[in-house]
Motif scaffolding. Structure first.
Motif, PDB file in Angstrom:
ATOM      1  N   TYR A  12     -46.190 -36.102  23.524  1.00  0.00           N
ATOM      2  CA  TYR A  12     -45.140 -35.885  22.653  1.00  0.00           C
ATOM      3  C   TYR A  12     -45.116 -37.411  21.980  1.00  0.00           C
ATOM      4  O   TYR A  12     -45.437 -38.324  22.793  1.00  0.00           O
ATOM      5  CB  TYR A  12     -43.727 -35.763  23.130  1.00  0.00           C
ATOM      6  CG  TYR A  12     -42.654 -36.007  22.345  1.00  0.00           C
ATOM      7  CD1 TYR A  12     -41.950 -37.559  22.459  1.00  0.00           C
ATOM      8  CD2 TYR A  12     -42.061 -35.157  21.401  1.00  0.00           C
ATOM      9  CE1 TYR A  12     -41.133 -37.955  21.384  1.00  0.00           C
ATOM     10  CE2 TYR A  12     -41.044 -35.705  20.679  1.00  0.00           C
ATOM     11  CZ  TYR A  12     -40.388 -37.112  20.828  1.00  0.00           C
ATOM     12  OH  TYR A  12     -39.474 -37.659  20.060  1.00  0.00           O
ATOM     13  N   TYR A  13     -44.890 -37.441  20.501  1.00  0.00           N
ATOM     14  CA  TYR A  13     -45.050 -38.570  20.182  1.00  0.00           C
ATOM     15  C   TYR A  13     -43.579 -38.635  19.240  1.00  0.00           C
ATOM     16  O   TYR A  13     -43.311 -37.820  18.375  1.00  0.00           O
ATOM     17  CB  TYR A  13     -46.110 -39.325  19.028  1.00  0.00           C
ATOM     18  CG  TYR A  13     -47.217 -39.287  19.864  1.00  0.00           C
ATOM     19  CD1 TYR A  13     -48.263 -38.366  20.107  1.00  0.00           C
ATOM     20  CD2 TYR A  13     -47.643 -40.671  20.432  1.00  0.00           C
ATOM     21  CE1 TYR A  13     -49.436 -38.515  20.789  1.00  0.00           C
ATOM     22  CE2 TYR A  13     -48.686 -40.621  20.900  1.00  0.00           C
ATOM     23  CZ  TYR A  13     -49.821 -39.659  21.373  1.00  0.00           C
ATOM     24  OH  TYR A  13     -50.804 -39.733  22.099  1.00  0.00           O
ATOM     25  N   ASP A  14     -42.973 -39.809  19.202  1.00  0.00           N
ATOM     26  CA  ASP A  14     -41.648 -40.017  18.181  1.00  0.00           C
ATOM     27  C   ASP A  14     -42.428 -40.066  16.877  1.00  0.00           C
ATOM     28  O   ASP A  14     -43.349 -40.617  16.516  1.00  0.00           O
ATOM     29  CB  ASP A  14     -40.911 -41.147  18.435  1.00  0.00           C
ATOM     30  CG  ASP A  14     -39.856 -41.348  17.577  1.00  0.00           C
ATOM     31  OD1 ASP A  14     -40.098 -42.203  16.729  1.00  0.00           O
ATOM     32  OD2 ASP A  14     -38.738 -40.667  17.737  1.00  0.00           O
ATOM     33  N   ASP A  15     -41.590 -39.644  15.769  1.00  0.00           N
ATOM     34  CA  ASP A  15     -42.191 -39.620  14.307  1.00  0.00           C
ATOM     35  C   ASP A  15     -42.619 -40.900  14.079  1.00  0.00           C
ATOM     36  O   ASP A  15     -43.462 -41.117  13.056  1.00  0.00           O
ATOM     37  CB  ASP A  15     -41.173 -39.116  13.414  1.00  0.00           C
ATOM     38  CG  ASP A  15     -41.179 -37.391  13.367  1.00  0.00           C
ATOM     39  OD1 ASP A  15     -40.072 -37.001  13.100  1.00  0.00           O
ATOM     40  OD2 ASP A  15     -42.091 -36.872  14.304  1.00  0.00           O
ATOM     41  N   SER A  16     -41.976 -42.016  14.350  1.00  0.00           N
ATOM     42  CA  SER A  16     -42.134 -43.297  13.854  1.00  0.00           C
ATOM     43  C   SER A  16     -43.518 -43.822  14.407  1.00  0.00           C
ATOM     44  O   SER A  16     -43.815 -44.969  13.707  1.00  0.00           O
ATOM     45  CB  SER A  16     -40.931 -44.189  14.292  1.00  0.00           C
ATOM     46  OG  SER A  16     -40.943 -44.516  16.001  1.00  0.00           O
ATOM     47  N   VAL A  17     -44.024 -43.100  15.376  1.00  0.00           N
ATOM     48  CA  VAL A  17     -45.568 -43.762  15.806  1.00  0.00           C
ATOM     49  C   VAL A  17     -46.583 -43.068  15.525  1.00  0.00           C
ATOM     50  O   VAL A  17     -47.692 -43.317  16.257  1.00  0.00           O
ATOM     51  CB  VAL A  17     -45.486 -44.241  17.474  1.00  0.00           C
ATOM     52  CG1 VAL A  17     -44.095 -45.472  17.698  1.00  0.00           C
ATOM     53  CG2 VAL A  17     -44.951 -43.037  18.281  1.00  0.00           C
ATOM     54  N   LYS A  18     -46.291 -41.692  15.145  1.00  0.00           N
ATOM     55  CA  LYS A  18     -47.358 -40.714  15.123  1.00  0.00           C
ATOM     56  C   LYS A  18     -48.399 -41.105  14.228  1.00  0.00           C
ATOM     57  O   LYS A  18     -48.405 -41.631  13.205  1.00  0.00           O
ATOM     58  CB  LYS A  18     -46.784 -39.469  14.631  1.00  0.00           C
ATOM     59  CG  LYS A  18     -46.062 -38.327  15.525  1.00  0.00           C
ATOM     60  CD  LYS A  18     -45.728 -37.096  14.864  1.00  0.00           C
ATOM     61  CE  LYS A  18     -44.909 -36.283  16.000  1.00  0.00           C
ATOM     62  NZ  LYS A  18     -44.347 -35.316  15.257  1.00  0.00           N
ATOM     63  N   GLY A  19     -49.697 -41.019  14.624  1.00  0.00           N
ATOM     64  CA  GLY A  19     -50.826 -41.391  13.900  1.00  0.00           C
ATOM     65  C   GLY A  19     -51.274 -42.946  14.239  1.00  0.00           C
ATOM     66  O   GLY A  19     -52.050 -43.185  13.579  1.00  0.00           O
ATOM     67  N   ARG A  20     -50.116 -43.565  14.983  1.00  0.00           N
ATOM     68  CA  ARG A  20     -50.581 -44.801  15.276  1.00  0.00           C
ATOM     69  C   ARG A  20     -50.572 -45.218  16.692  1.00  0.00           C
ATOM     70  O   ARG A  20     -51.437 -46.198  17.079  1.00  0.00           O
ATOM     71  CB  ARG A  20     -49.469 -45.847  14.654  1.00  0.00           C
ATOM     72  CG  ARG A  20     -49.113 -45.628  13.052  1.00  0.00           C
ATOM     73  CD  ARG A  20     -48.420 -46.534  12.618  1.00  0.00           C
ATOM     74  NE  ARG A  20     -47.045 -46.633  12.949  1.00  0.00           N
ATOM     75  CZ  ARG A  20     -46.235 -47.510  13.788  1.00  0.00           C
ATOM     76  NH1 ARG A  20     -46.925 -48.784  14.056  1.00  0.00           N
ATOM     77  NH2 ARG A  20     -45.263 -47.331  14.216  1.00  0.00           N
ATOM     78  N   PHE A  21     -49.984 -44.607  17.386  1.00  0.00           N
ATOM     79  CA  PHE A  21     -50.175 -44.767  18.861  1.00  0.00           C
ATOM     80  C   PHE A  21     -50.689 -43.668  19.394  1.00  0.00           C
ATOM     81  O   PHE A  21     -50.588 -42.501  19.081  1.00  0.00           O
ATOM     82  CB  PHE A  21     -48.535 -45.070  19.268  1.00  0.00           C
ATOM     83  CG  PHE A  21     -47.813 -46.092  18.877  1.00  0.00           C
ATOM     84  CD1 PHE A  21     -48.548 -46.962  17.853  1.00  0.00           C
ATOM     85  CD2 PHE A  21     -46.780 -46.607  19.674  1.00  0.00           C
ATOM     86  CE1 PHE A  21     -47.647 -48.216  17.659  1.00  0.00           C
ATOM     87  CE2 PHE A  21     -45.999 -47.563  19.353  1.00  0.00           C
ATOM     88  CZ  PHE A  21     -46.599 -48.463  18.341  1.00  0.00           C
ATOM     89  N   THR A  22     -51.352 -43.838  20.814  1.00  0.00           N
ATOM     90  CA  THR A  22     -51.819 -42.861  21.366  1.00  0.00           C
ATOM     91  C   THR A  22     -51.729 -43.130  22.969  1.00  0.00           C
ATOM     92  O   THR A  22     -51.773 -44.212  23.521  1.00  0.00           O
ATOM     93  CB  THR A  22     -53.472 -42.847  21.370  1.00  0.00           C
ATOM     94  OG1 THR A  22     -53.703 -42.759  19.950  1.00  0.00           O
ATOM     95  CG2 THR A  22     -53.931 -41.622  22.121  1.00  0.00           C
ATOM     96  N   ILE A  23     -51.006 -42.053  23.545  1.00  0.00           N
ATOM     97  CA  ILE A  23     -50.833 -42.356  25.094  1.00  0.00           C
ATOM     98  C   ILE A  23     -51.804 -41.565  25.931  1.00  0.00           C
ATOM     99  O   ILE A  23     -52.456 -40.550  25.299  1.00  0.00           O
ATOM    100  CB  ILE A  23     -49.337 -41.622  25.296  1.00  0.00           C
ATOM    101  CG1 ILE A  23     -49.160 -41.930  26.863  1.00  0.00           C
ATOM    102  CG2 ILE A  23     -49.491 -40.225  25.129  1.00  0.00           C
ATOM    103  CD1 ILE A  23     -47.515 -41.452  27.264  1.00  0.00           C
ATOM    104  N   SER A  24     -52.349 -42.022  27.176  1.00  0.00           N
ATOM    105  CA  SER A  24     -53.417 -41.413  27.860  1.00  0.00           C
ATOM    106  C   SER A  24     -53.111 -42.117  29.093  1.00  0.00           C
ATOM    107  O   SER A  24     -52.179 -42.843  29.455  1.00  0.00           O
ATOM    108  CB  SER A  24     -54.611 -42.102  27.296  1.00  0.00           C
ATOM    109  OG  SER A  24     -54.894 -43.394  27.552  1.00  0.00           O
ATOM    110  N   GLN A  25     -53.693 -41.363  30.012  1.00  0.00           N
ATOM    111  CA  GLN A  25     -53.781 -41.376  31.276  1.00  0.00           C
ATOM    112  C   GLN A  25     -54.988 -41.489  32.084  1.00  0.00           C
ATOM    113  O   GLN A  25     -56.015 -40.802  31.965  1.00  0.00           O
ATOM    114  CB  GLN A  25     -52.674 -40.492  32.109  1.00  0.00           C
ATOM    115  CG  GLN A  25     -53.295 -39.126  32.081  1.00  0.00           C
ATOM    116  CD  GLN A  25     -52.701 -38.100  32.939  1.00  0.00           C
ATOM    117  OE1 GLN A  25     -51.955 -38.486  34.224  1.00  0.00           O
ATOM    118  NE2 GLN A  25     -52.825 -36.811  32.552  1.00  0.00           N
TER     119      GLN A  25
END
Length: 128
Positions: A60-73
């Motif tokens: 899930y990404y907040d709209d303010s960071v979509k396309g700029r942030f990537t979460i991974s594990q």
């Protein structure tokens, strides 16, 4: 109990990149959902991104960071990451790693009360 320790914050100019890391220890086998929140002075904590740590890794990404942030594990390393590109001054905040045990990510905007475990935070400052 789960302990979370963030690293990787710092100061960058607008348009730059940072990669936040979160090292988890303790009862990590119980964490089904992890994520990142942020808080800037005078504002409430807001959920930035979450990831299902088991069962497919849905994000899930907040709209303010979509396309700029990537979460991974990296489950084997008990590590969580947040790659932040095209940073803006509005991204300036304290960033917190979070986790919840035996509960799945909702797939919706996360709420602070949903997460039992919090790191101490790492500061990100973006200058224009």
């Amino acid at each position: 109990q789960v302990r979370l320790v963030e690293s990787g914050g710092g100061s960058v100019q607008a348009g730059g990149s940072l990669r936040l890391s979160c090292a988890a220890s303790g009862a990590t086998y119980s964490t089904y959902c992890m994520g990142w929140f942020r808080q800037s002075p005078g504002k409430e904590r807001e959920g930035v991104a979450t990831i299902a740590t088991i069962g497919g890794g849905g994000t899930y990404y907040d709209d303010s960071v979509k396309g700029r942030f990537t979460i991974s594990q990296e489950r084997a390393k008990n590590a969580l990451y947040l790659q932040m590109n095209s940073l803006k001054p509005d991204d300036t905040a304290m960033y917190y790693c979070v986790a919840k045990s035996y509960r799945y990510c909702s797939g919706r905007r996360p709420e602070p009360a949903d997460f039992a475990y919090w790191g101490q935070g790492t500061q990100v400052t973006v200058s224009s």
